[in-house]
Scaffold this motif. Structure first.
Motif, short mmCIF file in Angstrom:
data_model
loop_
_atom_site.label_atom_id
_atom_site.label_comp_id
_atom_site.label_asym_id
_atom_site.label_seq_id
_atom_site.Cartn_x
_atom_site.Cartn_y
_atom_site.Cartn_z
N ILE A 112 0.83 -1.20 0.00
CA ILE A 112 0.00 0.00 0.00
C ILE A 112 0.86 1.25 0.00
N GLY A 113 0.30 2.32 -0.51
CA GLY A 113 0.84 3.65 -0.35
C GLY A 113 0.01 4.36 0.71
N MET A 114 0.26 5.65 0.88
CA MET A 114 -0.50 6.42 1.86
C MET A 114 -0.54 7.87 1.44
N GLY A 115 -1.69 8.51 1.60
CA GLY A 115 -1.81 9.93 1.31
C GLY A 115 -1.44 10.77 2.52
N THR A 116 -1.27 12.06 2.30
CA THR A 116 -0.94 12.96 3.40
C THR A 116 -2.09 13.08 4.40
N ASP A 117 -3.27 12.63 4.02
CA ASP A 117 -4.41 12.61 4.95
C ASP A 117 -4.51 11.28 5.69
N GLY A 118 -3.55 10.39 5.46
CA GLY A 118 -3.56 9.10 6.13
C GLY A 118 -4.42 8.05 5.45
N HIS A 119 -4.89 8.32 4.23
CA HIS A 119 -5.71 7.31 3.56
C HIS A 119 -4.84 6.21 2.97
N ILE A 120 -5.40 5.03 2.86
CA ILE A 120 -4.75 3.88 2.24
C ILE A 120 -5.71 3.27 1.24
N ALA A 121 -5.16 2.70 0.16
CA ALA A 121 -6.01 2.27 -0.95
C ALA A 121 -6.97 3.43 -1.25
N SER A 122 -8.27 3.19 -1.33
CA SER A 122 -9.22 4.30 -1.43
C SER A 122 -10.14 4.32 -0.22
N VAL A 174 6.18 4.92 1.06
CA VAL A 174 5.80 6.33 1.17
C VAL A 174 7.00 7.22 0.87
N ARG A 175 6.71 8.40 0.38
CA ARG A 175 7.73 9.38 0.03
C ARG A 175 7.39 10.72 0.68
N GLY A 176 8.38 11.40 1.22
CA GLY A 176 8.18 12.75 1.73
C GLY A 176 8.14 12.85 3.24
N ALA A 177 8.65 13.96 3.78
CA ALA A 177 8.74 14.16 5.22
C ALA A 177 7.36 14.25 5.88
N ASP A 178 6.40 14.87 5.19
CA ASP A 178 5.07 15.01 5.78
C ASP A 178 4.41 13.65 5.99
N LYS A 179 4.60 12.76 5.02
CA LYS A 179 4.01 11.42 5.16
C LYS A 179 4.71 10.62 6.26
N LYS A 180 6.01 10.84 6.42
CA LYS A 180 6.74 10.13 7.47
C LYS A 180 6.17 10.48 8.84
N THR A 181 5.85 11.75 9.03
CA THR A 181 5.28 12.18 10.31
C THR A 181 3.95 11.50 10.58
N ILE A 182 3.07 11.48 9.57
CA ILE A 182 1.77 10.82 9.72
C ILE A 182 1.96 9.35 10.03
N LEU A 183 2.91 8.71 9.36
CA LEU A 183 3.16 7.29 9.54
C LEU A 183 3.72 7.00 10.93
N GLN A 184 4.66 7.80 11.39
CA GLN A 184 5.20 7.61 12.73
C GLN A 184 4.12 7.76 13.79
N GLN A 185 3.25 8.76 13.60
CA GLN A 185 2.15 8.97 14.54
C GLN A 185 1.20 7.78 14.52
N ALA A 186 0.99 7.19 13.34
CA ALA A 186 0.12 6.02 13.24
C ALA A 186 0.70 4.85 14.01
N ILE A 187 2.00 4.63 13.89
CA ILE A 187 2.66 3.54 14.60
C ILE A 187 2.57 3.76 16.10
N GLU A 188 2.67 5.02 16.53
CA GLU A 188 2.63 5.35 17.96
C GLU A 188 1.20 5.39 18.51
N GLY A 189 0.21 5.26 17.63
CA GLY A 189 -1.18 5.31 18.06
C GLY A 189 -1.68 6.70 18.39
#
Length: 213
Positions: A112-122, A174-189
């Motif tokens: 999967i990829g991920m959008g800057t809004d945290g969406h996955i797939a559609s 995922v690509r980009g610093a903004d997406k990394k932040t969203i992803l790290q926050q997702a992992i941390e709950g």
């Protein structure tokens, strides 16, 4: 490929360029007998597809299914199936098109990829859908993101959350610093966006391929 484990089920790959992702997929195919891969649409996967398509793999037994697609003609520039067909046109791989109310086969690996809004797939944080992405019921659902993005103003077909989770392995590219932040926050709950729901609920290993660009 050396990888650093971040948590019990989430691993961050040390190398995350297109070649590294293609090599990981090839390893899953060759060493773990992955025969059906669920793959994302958009532009990021194209370079990875191009590398993978040149590899010596058991193409005659490989299948690909999209995690989601825009509801457009297959020859439309926004069609993810069109991009997938072009990438693997010279292979013997089977390409499975998403259709309304289909029962998709279980994927051995879900990418999967991920959008800057945290969406996955559609599966979007805000969307119109006959059923929500995590409900039992149809494994392929229609969704319309809200607001509708101007660059892709189309209704979508998407695997639901249950279908994305029913696999042996998940990779997130995922690509980009903004997406990394969203992803790290997702992992941390730290939030409950779709990417966080996927990570929280998954029972299989997850590998993250993140790069700045």
């Amino acid at each position: 490929m050396n990888e650093a484990v971040v948590s019990g089920k989430v691993t961050w790959a040390n190398h995350a360029d297109a070649g590294a992702v293609a090599a990981h997929l090839a390893k899953a195919i060759e060493q773990h007998s992955a025969r059906l891969l669920a793959v994302p649409g958009g532009n990021t996967p194209v370079a990875i597809f191009d590398i993978l398509s040149t590899m010596n793999l058991p193409w005659d037994v490989l299948s690909f299914i999209l995690t989601d697609d825009r509801i457009v003609a297959k020859d439309h520039e926004a069609s993810n199936f069109g991009k997938l067909s072009k990438a693997f046109a010279n292979s013997k791989a089977k390409l499975i098109d998403l259709t309304d109310d289909m029962v998709p086969p279980r994927a051995d690996l879900v990418w999967i990829g991920m959008g800057t809004d945290g969406h996955i797939a559609s599966l979007f944080p805000d969307m119109k859908a006959p059923v929500t992405g995590d409900e039992s019921g149809p494994l392929v659902i229609r969704t319309v993101p809200e607001p509708l993005p101007s660059e892709a103003p189309f209704a979508r077909l998407s695997l639901n959350m249950a279908a994305l989770l029913d696999t042996n392995e998940i990779i997130i590219v995922v690509r980009g610093a903004d997406k990394k932040t969203i992803l790290q926050q997702a992992i941390e709950g730290a939030h409950d966006l779709p990417i966080a729901k996927l990570i929280r609920t998954a029972t299989c290993p997850i590998t993250v391929f993140w790069s700045e660009t």
